[in-house]
Scaffold this active site. Structure first.
Site, short mmCIF file in Angstrom:
data_model
loop_
_atom_site.label_atom_id
_atom_site.label_comp_id
_atom_site.label_asym_id
_atom_site.label_seq_id
_atom_site.Cartn_x
_atom_site.Cartn_y
_atom_site.Cartn_z
N HIS A 192 0.83 -1.22 0.00
CA HIS A 192 0.00 0.00 0.00
C HIS A 192 0.86 1.26 0.00
CE1 HIS A 192 -3.82 -2.04 1.75
NE2 HIS A 192 -3.70 -2.18 0.46
N GLU A 436 -4.24 -12.54 -21.16
CA GLU A 436 -3.23 -12.46 -20.11
C GLU A 436 -2.78 -13.83 -19.63
OE1 GLU A 436 -4.87 -10.19 -16.86
OE2 GLU A 436 -6.85 -11.07 -17.09
#
Ligand code: PEP
Ligand code: MG
Length: 577
Positions: A192, A436
């Site tokens: 974060h 992907e």
């Protein structure tokens, strides 16, 4: 003497400043047994500390400028929610009563319990949550000790902070005090705090073990947040050089602002589409701050994560409608949820034991197809908002065409439902897929035939092709978008789209790295979708490139397996005038 020390560069930019080493004192959490008569007062002391911690976080939230990206506020909200969580407060109060002990020890014990729960889950996303628990415990402990983490009297202005770890809240406070950059001993590129540093534009390096022993307070440092190294006590020559690099960076940023609102056209007049990536409708404001453009990737799973459950149709609808309105007529590509692996919610956790290999488990479309009744509200909501502006549906993580066929049946079913209810939607809504998974890249023709567009998700494509966990910093050294196998798969996807006459975009991180822009242009990529803060940098490269000058070098890159040759040639493309 100058010393070079390296870590993991997570937020680019050069910072030059004085080192400010934060020596976090160990707070005393020894057990003190209290008489029964004092327990009530001890619980009150703990509750006061909770209120104080909450006030500190609210103060930090208030300090944040109004136009700060919404993800930053979410970090603070996560900590505030933890403060209110019974697992924290009721658990600690029970400990005080049960063990007749002081609040510090009761809280410490409760924190350790919670951390252990996360540890046993062994899930990468929850490992990040574990850090949040530790940060919150630390904040309450400081309040119990009568220290205020948020109102540190130190002035950090112009300093480079060296710490064991920083919480997102620390980072915000320090940015407010105008730090030049920071270095932490722990953390990885997807923590974060690292995400926050990028959003706030603070040069940062993480994972630099023993930084606090290697660097002394007051020393002059140069940090390169892109390359991930520090120069400790640089000589005059280095200082002069990095000051000039920094000046160039600032001049470049000012120049880039002039590109806002201008088309992304190459010097030989090829129009390139350049869109932004978002996580929430509020992020559209950030996109618009840089450029008035469309969205090539809206990661809707953030809505699930914020609610900690599958949203109902109404919540999907109101959220996406807000996004469509904010787009003001520009296209919005809504990706159906991609939960699993590093993005998890309680609902899934409650479902049963965590997969041993979550990135390869029941993720994204696999999960949606297992529970189509849960998936349907999202499809219905996306279709409904297509009546209000140009919307495209994008499916993540497809592995085989059978999955695609099932999704197309579900979309058709959703359309029939809306028709019967006489609810409007775009009948020709484009449906595309993320390519992907290497298997889907190798079989791209089969997918392209049935779709309106493709988008290359390089984050996962690289993870699965090179067998490296994208969030494990131990194997980060293997991350290589220029691996010949990765380049070949990208080339196949671009060609597959061209053969089927459908657009191919790239929305993974590779699209936002200026090192690769010319290579991708040379490979024929005509559509980039990147985080807001990369929009103008990428546009700058596009408008200064001549496609026909890139093609020959690109062909040579695609024909070799020699990594060094690839890197040299890619750099040659970057340096082309
Ligand atoms: C990707 O995999 O490149 C991508 C854009 O999707 P995400 O990062 O959300 O998995
Ligand atoms: Mg992906």
């Amino acid at each position: 003497m100058s010393i070079y020390i390296s870590g993991i560069g997570v937020s680019k930019g050069i910072a030059i400043g004085e080192a400010h080493v934060i020596a976090r004192e160990q707070l005393d959490t020894a057990k003190i047994t209290l008489p029964a008569s004092e327990l009530k007062a001890e619980i009150k002391r703990f509750k006061t500390a909770l209120t104080q911690a909450s006030k500190q976080l609210h103060d930090i939230k208030e300090k944040i400028a109004k136009n700060t990206a919404s993800d930053i506020v979410v970090f603070i909200d996560t900590h505030l929610l933890m403060l209110e969580d019974p697992a924290f407060n009721d658990g600690t109060v029970s400990n005080i009563k049960e063990y007749s002990c002081n609040a510090e020890w009761a809280l410490q014990m409760q924190g350790e319990r919670l951390v252990q729960v996360f540890d046993e889950m062994e899930d990468p996303y929850l490992r990040t949550r574990k850090d949040d628990v530790l940060h919150v415990v630390k904040r309450i402990q400081s309040c119990l000790a009568g220290k205020d983490q948020s109102s540190d009297n130190q002035s950090y202005k112009g300093k480079i902070i060296i710490a064991d770890d920083l919480t997102p809240a620390d980072t915000i406070v320090m940015q407010h005090q105008k730090i030049a950059g920071f270095v932490t001993e722990y953390g990885g590129p997807l923590s974060h705090t690292a995400i926050l540093a990028r959003n706030l534009g603070i040069p940062a390096i993480v994972g630099l073990h023993h930084a606090r022993q290697l660097i002394q307070r007051g020393e002059t440092l140069v940090i390169d947040g892109m390359a991930g190294f520090i120069i400790n006590s640089p000589d005059n020559k280095s200082l002069k050089y990095y000051r000039s690099v920094k000046r160039t960076e600032t001049a470049k940023r000012n120049l880039l602002n002039d590109l806002s609102g201008k088309p992304a056209i190459t010097l030989d007049k090829k129009q390139i589409t350049l869109h932004g990536n978002i996580d929430r409708p509020a992020d559209i404001r950030t996109i618009k701050k840089y450029d008035d453009t469309g969205v090539g990737l809206y990661r809707t799973e953030m809505l699930f994560i914020e609610l900690n459950q599958w949203p109902d149709q109404r919540t999907h609808f109101t959220t996406y409608k807000r996004a469509v309105k904010a787009m003001d007529g520009k296209p919005l590509t809504i990706r159906t949820m991609d939960l699993g692996a590093d993005k998890e919610i309680q609902d899934t956790i409650d479902h049963g034991p965590m997969a041993h290999n979550p990135a390869m488990g029941l993720r994204a479309i696999r999960r949606c197809l297992k529970e189509p009744q849960e998936f349907m509200p999202q499809l219905l909501a996306i279709l409904r908002v297509s009546a209000f502006g140009p919307v495209r549906i994008m499916i993540p993580m497809l592995t085989n065409v059978e999955e695609l066929d099932q999704v197309l049946v579900l979309i058709e079913e959703a359309k029939q439902t809306l028709k019967k209810m006489q609810i409007g939607f775009d009948k020709a809504i484009p449906v595309g897929a993320m390519i992907e998974v290497p298997a889907a890249a190798l079989a791209v023709d089969a997918f392209a035939k049935k779709l309106d567009f493709l988008s290359i998700g390089t984050n996962d494509l690289i993870q699965y092709t090179l067998a490296l966990d994208r969030i494990d910093d131990e194997v980060n050294y293997l991350y290589d978008p220029l691996h010949p196998a990765v380049l070949k798969l990208i080339q196949m996807i671009i060609e597959g789209g061209k053969k089927a006459n459908i657009p191919v975009s790239m929305c993974g991180e590779m699209a936002s790295d200026t090192l690769y822009t010319r290579l991708l242009l040379g490979m024929g990529l005509e559509y980039f979708s990147v985080p807001a803060n990369a929009l103008l940098e990428i546009k700058h490269i596009i408008v200064n490139s001549t496609l026909k000058n890139l093609q020959l070098e690109t062909q040579k890159i695609l024909q070799t397996y020699d990594s060094n040759e690839i890197k040299t040639r890619v750099q040659k493309l970057v340096n082309l005038l």
